[in-house]
Scaffold this motif. Sequence first.
Motif, short mmCIF file in Angstrom:
data_model
loop_
_atom_site.label_atom_id
_atom_site.label_comp_id
_atom_site.label_asym_id
_atom_site.label_seq_id
_atom_site.Cartn_x
_atom_site.Cartn_y
_atom_site.Cartn_z
N LEU A 206 0.83 -1.20 0.00
CA LEU A 206 0.00 0.00 0.00
C LEU A 206 0.87 1.25 0.00
O LEU A 206 0.57 2.24 -0.70
CB LEU A 206 -0.92 -0.01 1.22
CG LEU A 206 -1.82 1.21 1.40
CD1 LEU A 206 -2.76 1.37 0.21
CD2 LEU A 206 -2.62 1.08 2.69
N ALA A 207 1.97 1.22 0.77
CA ALA A 207 2.87 2.37 0.81
C ALA A 207 3.48 2.65 -0.55
O ALA A 207 3.62 3.81 -0.97
CB ALA A 207 3.98 2.12 1.84
N VAL A 208 3.83 1.59 -1.28
CA VAL A 208 4.41 1.75 -2.63
C VAL A 208 3.41 2.43 -3.55
O VAL A 208 3.75 3.40 -4.25
CB VAL A 208 4.83 0.38 -3.21
CG1 VAL A 208 5.18 0.52 -4.69
CG2 VAL A 208 6.03 -0.16 -2.46
N HIS A 209 2.16 1.98 -3.54
CA HIS A 209 1.14 2.56 -4.43
C HIS A 209 0.87 4.02 -4.07
O HIS A 209 0.72 4.87 -4.96
CB HIS A 209 -0.15 1.74 -4.35
CG HIS A 209 -0.05 0.41 -5.00
ND1 HIS A 209 0.13 0.23 -6.36
CD2 HIS A 209 -0.08 -0.84 -4.49
CE1 HIS A 209 0.18 -1.05 -6.64
NE2 HIS A 209 0.06 -1.73 -5.53
N ASN A 210 0.82 4.33 -2.77
CA ASN A 210 0.58 5.71 -2.37
C ASN A 210 1.73 6.63 -2.75
O ASN A 210 1.52 7.75 -3.25
CB ASN A 210 0.34 5.78 -0.86
CG ASN A 210 -1.00 5.19 -0.46
OD1 ASN A 210 -1.91 5.09 -1.28
ND2 ASN A 210 -1.14 4.81 0.79
N LEU A 211 2.96 6.17 -2.53
CA LEU A 211 4.14 6.97 -2.87
C LEU A 211 4.23 7.20 -4.38
O LEU A 211 4.56 8.30 -4.83
CB LEU A 211 5.40 6.28 -2.37
CG LEU A 211 5.64 6.33 -0.85
CD1 LEU A 211 6.81 5.44 -0.47
CD2 LEU A 211 5.89 7.76 -0.40
N GLU A 212 3.93 6.17 -5.16
CA GLU A 212 3.97 6.33 -6.62
C GLU A 212 2.90 7.31 -7.08
O GLU A 212 3.13 8.08 -8.02
CB GLU A 212 3.77 4.97 -7.29
CG GLU A 212 4.97 4.06 -7.18
CD GLU A 212 4.77 2.73 -7.87
OE1 GLU A 212 3.59 2.33 -8.05
OE2 GLU A 212 5.77 2.08 -8.23
N GLY A 213 1.72 7.30 -6.43
CA GLY A 213 0.68 8.25 -6.80
C GLY A 213 1.10 9.68 -6.50
O GLY A 213 0.90 10.59 -7.33
N ILE A 214 1.71 9.91 -5.33
CA ILE A 214 2.19 11.25 -4.99
C ILE A 214 3.29 11.68 -5.94
O ILE A 214 3.33 12.84 -6.38
CB ILE A 214 2.69 11.27 -3.54
CG1 ILE A 214 1.53 10.99 -2.57
CG2 ILE A 214 3.35 12.61 -3.21
CD1 ILE A 214 1.96 10.83 -1.13
#
Length: 246
Positions: free
Chosen positions: A17-25
């Motif tokens: 989940l952290a990877v997906h959120n960071l990539e979105g930002i």
Amino acid sequence: AMEPQIQARDKYDALSLAVHNLEGIFRELSNMGVDKTALESMEQEIKSVKTQASQAAIALGKSYVESQKQVTAIKIAGGSAGKIGVQPESPYDMTTLVIKGQPVSMDSMHFDVQFFRNEEQSDRAPSNVSDFIYNSTSSMNGGDKTKATEMSNKSMKATEHQYSNHTIEGTLVIVCQCTHKIANFVEGMLDAEKAINAWNSTFPEDPLETDAASLMEAALEKTTAPSGGGKGGAKNKKALQLLTGQ
């Protein structure tokens, strides 16, 4: 026996989940035109979290194998440990699950407009339009030259076509880009057997049978049920609610 597997799963889910959120930002900042040098540290952090997620996935696989060995040993021993509880498995076929990002709302807008007046038919208006679009789209996309080149070439061809077939007094060029907030949705197919088990566990008083006669009876009830609040009506309909996304 299952506790290490559950802990490993929780760790992997959190890192994923952290990877997906960071990539979105990161995508949003890039679309806003933030200098790439300023994003280098964030890009390195994303790579680090991805490495941790990969390691967590390997650990999850190992814990799953170990847990299954222990569960098998308990079953072979006759289940002397006894059953503490039971709950239905997710009705999704886990092998088909895909996480997709979807824009849900506008976050920002970049807007540029310019009018190119054509004094004579021999003026370089198509070239000027192409240059303007290239520079505007390149700056809006954080210096992405590939997309800017593609759009400027298309505009060049379209403008040249119009100039060769019509008498043009001028060209109005509008370049607009929107960024959107991204939500992650889980898409996948349902496993029929798991879905039936989940239904029967959730509604034991109204179980689903898989034999042909029961399926035909259920289909007839669905098509002939009254629309009001009586027996079988809309107000008494049961349903499994599946929420996927974040």
